[in-house]
Design a protein around this motif. Structure first.
Motif, short mmCIF file in Angstrom:
data_model
loop_
_atom_site.label_atom_id
_atom_site.label_comp_id
_atom_site.label_asym_id
_atom_site.label_seq_id
_atom_site.Cartn_x
_atom_site.Cartn_y
_atom_site.Cartn_z
N THR A 1 43.48 46.47 31.62
CA THR A 1 43.24 45.47 30.58
C THR A 1 43.58 44.10 31.13
O THR A 1 44.49 43.93 31.92
N VAL A 2 42.77 43.14 30.71
CA VAL A 2 42.94 41.76 31.16
C VAL A 2 42.96 40.86 29.94
O VAL A 2 42.02 40.89 29.14
N SER A 3 44.02 40.07 29.78
CA SER A 3 44.10 39.16 28.65
C SER A 3 43.55 37.79 29.05
O SER A 3 43.34 37.52 30.24
N ALA A 4 43.35 36.94 28.05
CA ALA A 4 42.90 35.57 28.34
C ALA A 4 43.90 34.86 29.24
O ALA A 4 43.53 34.14 30.17
N GLY A 5 45.18 35.11 28.98
CA GLY A 5 46.22 34.50 29.82
C GLY A 5 46.13 34.99 31.26
O GLY A 5 46.38 34.22 32.20
N ASP A 6 45.78 36.26 31.44
CA ASP A 6 45.61 36.80 32.80
C ASP A 6 44.47 36.07 33.53
O ASP A 6 44.55 35.82 34.74
N VAL A 7 43.40 35.74 32.79
CA VAL A 7 42.27 35.04 33.40
C VAL A 7 42.72 33.66 33.88
O VAL A 7 42.43 33.24 35.00
N ALA A 8 43.48 32.97 33.03
CA ALA A 8 43.97 31.64 33.42
C ALA A 8 44.89 31.74 34.62
O ALA A 8 44.79 30.93 35.56
N ALA A 9 45.74 32.75 34.64
CA ALA A 9 46.67 32.92 35.77
C ALA A 9 45.89 33.23 37.05
O ALA A 9 46.25 32.77 38.14
N ALA A 10 44.82 34.01 36.91
CA ALA A 10 44.01 34.36 38.07
C ALA A 10 43.30 33.13 38.62
O ALA A 10 43.23 32.91 39.84
N LEU A 11 42.77 32.29 37.71
CA LEU A 11 42.11 31.07 38.16
C LEU A 11 43.13 30.15 38.85
O LEU A 11 42.82 29.52 39.87
#
Lengths: 212, 333
Positions: free
Chosen positions: A103-113
């Motif tokens: 599972t990937v949260s919106a916060g995970d996407v920001a952290a990945a970017l």
């Protein structure tokens, strides 16, 4: 905010980016011809076509593994500076999400970017205002982070990131290049948009589309 | 565009086939686009690997062989090779004594070699040291640019460091020799015409019939100034003076003088330039210990010349004189 971003969204992002690169191939090459060596569009197009072909062959089950695969494909097909830079960006994003996380949260996407941006800085040593892809990507990452802090959805946050990347891209035009081949031109690099920043704007365009 | 090619997209691949056919002592890994020595890997010898965009031939593939490189990675025309190619070359020539990467200072080359070194260290455990050449005085060396470009010194470095490796010196010593060459060599080039990249089909830049580009790069990068065409005596001076003012070339300190054609200039003109160079150096009391005249680091079909001066001592001279047996440089064997 507990939305789960599916692997399909990331796949759509990568495919959408490949389409935008293909559609803008000549434009990117023209931008590069003015201040570089006139191969950015064709190199990126070769790389993203290879990335799409790799996903066609087998789509990794998680977002992290998918982005890592895209990054490794870019590193091995693009060449020049764009291969290591865009490749490292995707590989660091993949590493940040983790190969097995389901599972990937919106916060995970920001952290990945944010991690991808860090990879570009590590690899290219770019600083703000050097007239590089950093100048489009950094404001995009900040815009997404700010939107999520304000409880926005990922779709809304990525729209803000897209706008910030486009503004960052446009802001490279008056800059004096201090990195890459364009830096040899000195003052003559002023007045031309950075091709790497233009590609980053397309990247965020595709991301906003995929998340909406 | 008039070129001896078939499909512009096949130029690198087909040239590698030709190199393999013409030089049976070399091996070519066509998948990875790596030219390597037939006797590689040599146990206990430091492996020298270089590479870069194609279009600069004979650099680097023409310098693979005894006393010079163990492998050369061929990128697309004017585009750096990718890490996978460099990693493949590392595996092909790793004789257990470490690997020296010789990298010309261009953003893409530096990044791709850096990634390859990280990957190779992780995968094979090989010790890898990189030496980056940055000898082009046309570019101001400042924190505000990508730094000076690697040009003519690369050829001299590959010869001299290659000789050190062939003698069985260890990786640190070979790397030190390589750094010494880079620190003591300076170059500058001049174009009379643009090159034409096959896939582009038209000249990279416009240069009038009565103009020349001073300080041009080997990919057609713009130089210091565009000037009206001048006689060879003046051109030699325009190239040699900035080199002499960049490093102390003192009276009595010998140099290797390298007059290099950029691909489209006849040898007779290079000798006209060499004659001017020896006059200038003679006037300054700088003895020419050795010379190299010919087209060794080129820019496709660009007409023009580059001059490289390398300060040498007896140590570097004996390495220069050591036997070399490659497609493009061969002596002492």
């Amino acid at each position: 905010m507990s939305e789960n971003v599916t692997t399909a969204v990331f796949e759509q992002w990568v495919r959408g980016f490949a389409d935008l690169i293909a559609a803008n191939r000549e434009h990117l090459t023209e931008l590069d011809a003015a201040i570089g060596d006139a191969d950015h569009g064709s190199n990126m197009d070769r790389g993203m076509k290879a990335a799409v072909a790799a996903l066609d062959e087998s789509r990794p089950p998680t977002a992290g593994a998918l982005l890592t695969k895209v990054g490794m494909t870019l590193v091995s097909t693009v060449g020049g500076a764009s291969g290591p830079l865009f490749g490292t960006f995707f590989m660091r994003m993949g590493g940040s999400l983790g190969a097995t996380a389901e599972t990937v949260s919106a916060g995970d996407v920001a952290a990945a970017l944010r991690a991808g941006l860090g990879g570009i800085v590590d690899r290219g040593k770019a600083a703000p205002g050097d007239k590089t892809m950093y100048d489009a990507l950094a404001p995009a990452v900040e815009a997404l982070e700010a939107a999520l802090t304000d409880q926005a959805t990922l779709a809304t946050g990525l729209k803000a990131a897209r706008d910030a990347a486009a503004a960052g891209r446009d802001a490279t035009t008056p800059m004096l290049a201090r990195k890459g081949r364009a830096s040899y031109l000195g003052e003559r690099s002023v007045g031309h948009q950075d091709p790497g920043a233009a590609s980053v704007a397309l990247l965020l365009d595709a991301a906003a589309d995929a998340a909406s | 565009m008039k070129k001896l090619i078939n499909d512009p997209n096949d130029v690198v691949v087909e040239a590698l086939r030709g190199i393999e056919a013409a030089h049976p002592e070399l091996r070519v890994d066509h998948e990875s686009k790596v030219i390597y020595r037939g006797d590689a890997p040599k146990r206990g010898k430091v492996g020298l690997i270089s590479g870069g965009g194609s279009g600069h031939e004979p650099l680097h593939g023409g310098f693979v062989g005894l006393g010079m490189l163990d492998a050369a990675c061929a990128g697309e025309i004017f585009t750096s090779p990718v890490p996978g190619q460099i990693l493949a070359a590392t595996k092909l020539v790793d004789g257990g004594a470490g690997i020296l990467h010789v990298v010309k200072n261009y953003t893409g080359d530096v990044m791709n070699f850096e990634m390859a070194a990280e990957m190779a260290a992780a995968e094979t455990g090989a010790r890898i040291v990189s030496v980056v050449t940055d000898d082009d005085v046309a570019v101001q060396d400042s924190t505000w640019t990508a730094g000076r470009r690697g040009v003519g010194v690369t050829v001299l470095l590959e010869k001299i460091a290659g000789a050190a490796a062939e003698q069985g010196r260890d990786l640190d010593e070979v790397a030190q020799v390589a750094r010494t060459v880079n620190e003591n060599g300076r170059s500058m080039g001049l174009a009379l015409t643009s090159c034409t990249v096959p896939a582009a089909g038209h000249p990279t830049f416009d240069l009038g019939d009565d103009e020349m580009e001073l300080g041009v790069g080997i990919h057609g990068e713009p130089g210091r100034a565009r000037l009206p065409l001048a006689p060879a005596s003046e051109i030699a001076s325009l190239l040699v003076e900035p080199i002499l003012s960049d490093l102390p070339f003192t009276r009595g300190n010998p140099v290797i003088a390298f007059v290099n054609g950029l691909g489209g200039t006849p040898l007779i003109e290079l000798y006209v330039v060499f004659n001017e160079v020896q006059k200038i150096l003679g006037g300054r009391g700088v003895p020419i210990a050795r010379s190299l005249v010919g087209s060794y680091i080129t820019s496709l079909d660009m007409a023009g010349v580059s001059i490289t001066l390398l300060r040498v001592d007896d140590e570097l001279l004996s390495l220069w004189d050591a036997p070399v047996n490659t497609a493009a440089l061969r002596w002492g064997i």
